[in-house]
Scaffold this motif. Structure first.
Motif, PDB file in Angstrom:
ATOM      1  N   PHE A 224       0.869  -1.181   0.000  1.00 55.62           N
ATOM      2  CA  PHE A 224       0.000   0.000   0.000  1.00 55.62           C
ATOM      3  C   PHE A 224       0.898   1.221   0.000  1.00 55.62           C
ATOM      4  O   PHE A 224       1.892   1.268   0.727  1.00 55.62           O
ATOM      5  N   ASP A 225       0.521   2.191  -0.833  1.00 56.36           N
ATOM      6  CA  ASP A 225       1.317   3.414  -0.937  1.00 56.36           C
ATOM      7  C   ASP A 225       0.488   4.611  -0.476  1.00 56.36           C
ATOM      8  O   ASP A 225      -0.283   5.179  -1.235  1.00 56.36           O
ATOM      9  N   SER A 226       0.664   4.958   0.805  1.00 53.91           N
ATOM     10  CA  SER A 226      -0.030   6.146   1.334  1.00 53.91           C
ATOM     11  C   SER A 226       0.676   7.419   0.879  1.00 53.91           C
ATOM     12  O   SER A 226       0.156   8.521   1.051  1.00 53.91           O
ATOM     13  N   GLY A 227       1.860   7.251   0.320  1.00 57.30           N
ATOM     14  CA  GLY A 227       2.724   8.396   0.012  1.00 57.30           C
ATOM     15  C   GLY A 227       3.755   8.623   1.106  1.00 57.30           C
ATOM     16  O   GLY A 227       4.740   9.313   0.895  1.00 57.30           O
ATOM     17  N   GLY A 228       3.503   8.057   2.291  1.00 53.22           N
ATOM     18  CA  GLY A 228       4.384   8.329   3.427  1.00 53.22           C
ATOM     19  C   GLY A 228       4.099   9.721   3.976  1.00 53.22           C
ATOM     20  O   GLY A 228       3.000  10.252   3.798  1.00 53.22           O
ATOM     21  N   LEU A 229       5.098  10.324   4.626  1.00 52.67           N
ATOM     22  CA  LEU A 229       4.863  11.661   5.216  1.00 52.67           C
ATOM     23  C   LEU A 229       4.470  12.681   4.144  1.00 52.67           C
ATOM     24  O   LEU A 229       3.701  13.597   4.420  1.00 52.67           O
ATOM     25  N   ASP A 230       4.954  12.516   2.933  1.00 53.12           N
ATOM     26  CA  ASP A 230       4.458  13.311   1.793  1.00 53.12           C
ATOM     27  C   ASP A 230       3.157  12.669   1.320  1.00 53.12           C
ATOM     28  O   ASP A 230       3.055  12.162   0.199  1.00 53.12           O
ATOM     29  N   ILE A 231       2.184  12.719   2.201  1.00 54.43           N
ATOM     30  CA  ILE A 231       0.958  11.918   2.042  1.00 54.43           C
ATOM     31  C   ILE A 231       0.194  12.275   0.758  1.00 54.43           C
ATOM     32  O   ILE A 231       0.140  13.440   0.366  1.00 54.43           O
TER      33      ILE A 231
END
Ligand code: BES
Ligand code: MN
Ligand code: ZN
Length: 454
Positions: A224-231
């Motif tokens: 899953f790719d939430s984008g991380g902190l760069d959401i």
């Protein structure tokens, strides 16, 4: 999962409904030869030979089908979807894959309203086996992509590799924990914020005679790719269960290679992670170490795919394969450039490019070549490290992502990168909306031609 093996069966003259194919051009001539009652029956169903339409004609002892099909590899898909349950026999040659995939359903979360099996009798058993193999591999990609991320994390991807290995006598080695942190720093960094039961790992499968030429298949396994902190914004995150689509392609291609027993030594590599958000997440501005020894300034945590692939490609090169193929849902920019259905192909190897493009045309599974444009390599410059993962400005995003990957591939190894969407946005015959395989049949055909059976 759909049992394709029941849907194509050897023709031993069993009772079956005949399917008579007419095309729009030949319709009038065909009609003129029919009896008045057939003409009436067909007219009553408003059948005028329009591609994609069918008519059923009753006889004294049953019925047969008159079908007008579209040209191309999906010709039989709509037919298989719309005919009643039963056993059929065709009077023309057509690609059998459509018959099977027309009956594909994703039924993990909801039993499909069962229309019943539509079985086609076919004389050539080699054709049957080939079509079932390709349909099964395609369905594997679709099923894995369609599965929600809560049911398909890094551990489940590992399980998929294990069960493939068991079926074909391959071995799986998985690197995680401290060994991952020290050996594969980028895979570790991207996957760090995920919960413990979804910890990052590098899954490697090895198969085949070590004396055979070595090839590597690499697939982006971002579960899953939430984008991380760069959401990512909501709309951008909506479909990110499919961000392991590259891994699904690599697994499916590996299964085709192993089932066909191609004379290769196969190395499958899947960096499996979840790009999650937590206090320990990797941050914009962090400098990551890499297996290759380079340092990468992380300018955007949403450019995570190239990070995990970088370390996996380094690992692949350590075994000196003669060929590396990677599949990845790597950039939105690839979609802007070529849309959902046409994956860009990146390679510096002219023979490999020609072979893949030709196979794409032959298999009706095309790619489009895009350049590893050397002049853009400098966009990867960093102020503090050897390179950045996400260049400023974002122009030529699919190309700079591919150029980033190239930094991790030895230049004496033939390598091709496919930026796949892994998703069918709107239902078409044989291709329901949802997960989809791209360039899979083409890549397999290319490999089968390069490595023919002795
Ligand atoms: N998984 C995405 C790419 C993606 C997005 C594929 C939508 C298909 C549909 C990837 O990890 C990503 O987020 N890429 C960024 C890169 C950017 C931050 C440099 C993108 O494409 O926007
Ligand atoms: Mn991303
Ligand atoms: Zn991603």
């Amino acid at each position: 999962m759909t049992d394709f093996s029941a849907l194509l069966q050897p023709d031993h003259g069993q009772p079956a409904h005949a399917i008579h194919i007419v095309d729009a051009a030949g319709f009038d001539a065909w009609l003129a030869q029919q009896t008045p009652s057939v003409r009436q029956s067909v007219a009553g169903q408003r059948f005028v030979g329009k591609p994609g339409s069918v008519a059923i004609v009753a006889t004294d002892d049953g019925w047969y089908v008159v079908a007008a099909i579209e040209s191309g590899p999906w010709a039989l898909a709509k037919l298989a979807e719309t005919l009643p349950e039963g056993v059929y026999r065709l009077d023309t040659e057509a690609l059998l894959l459509g018959w099977l995939l027309g009956q594909y359903r994703f039924d993990r979360y909801r039993k499909a309203p069962n229309a019943g099996a539509r079985v086609l009798l076919v004389e050539d058993e080699t054709q049957i086996a080939q079509a079932i193999g390709l349909a099964t591999a395609t369905a594997l990609v679709r099923d894995l992509v369609n599965t929600g991320a809560s049911d398909l994390g890094p551990a489940e991807l590992e399980q998929e590799a294990e069960s493939l290995a068991q079926r074909h006598g391959a071995t799986v080695t998985t690197t995680r924990g401290d060994a991952l942190a020290s050996g594969y720093p980028m895979i570790h960094a991207v996957g760090l914020a995920a919960s413990d039961d979804r910890a990052p790992r590098l899954i490697e499968l090895e198969w085949g005679d070590p004396a055979h030429p070595r090839i590597a298949l690499v697939g982006k396994g971002v579960c899953f790719d939430s984008g991380g902190l760069d959401i990512k914004p909501a709309a951008g995150m909506r479909l990110m269960k499919k961000d392991m689509g590259g891994a699904a392609h690599a697994l499916a291609l590996a299964s085709l290679v192993m089932a066909a027993k191609l004379p290769v030594r196969l190395h499958l590599l899947i960096p499996a992670v979840e790009n999650a958000i937590a206090g320990n997440a990797f941050r914009p501005g962090d400098v990551l170490r890499t297996r290759a020894g380079l340092t990468v300034e992380n300018t955007n945590t949403d450019a995570e795919g190239r990070l995990v692939l970088g370390d996996a490609l380094t690992r692949a090169c350590e075994e000196s394969p003669e060929l590396i193929l990677d599949f990845a849902t790597l950039t939105g920019a690839a979609r802007v450039a070529l849309g959902p259905d046409l994956p860009p192909l990146f390679t510096d190897d002219e023979t490999l490019a020609a072979d893949l493009l030709a196979a794409g045309i032959a298999e009706a599974d095309q790619m489009w070549r895009m350049p590893l444009w050397n002049a853009y390599d400098e966009m990867l410059k960093s102020d503090v490290a050897d390179l950045v993962n996400a260049p400023e400005g974002g122009l030529a995003g699919a190309i700079t992502a591919a150029l980033f990957l190239r930094r991790f591939v030895r230049n004496d190894i033939a390598w091709a990168h496919l930026d796949v969407f892994a998703w069918q946005a709107a239902t078409k015959p044989g291709r329901p909306k949802g997960g989809e395989a791209y360039a899979l049949r083409a890549a397999f055909a290319m490999l089968a031609r390069r490595y023919p059976q002795a």
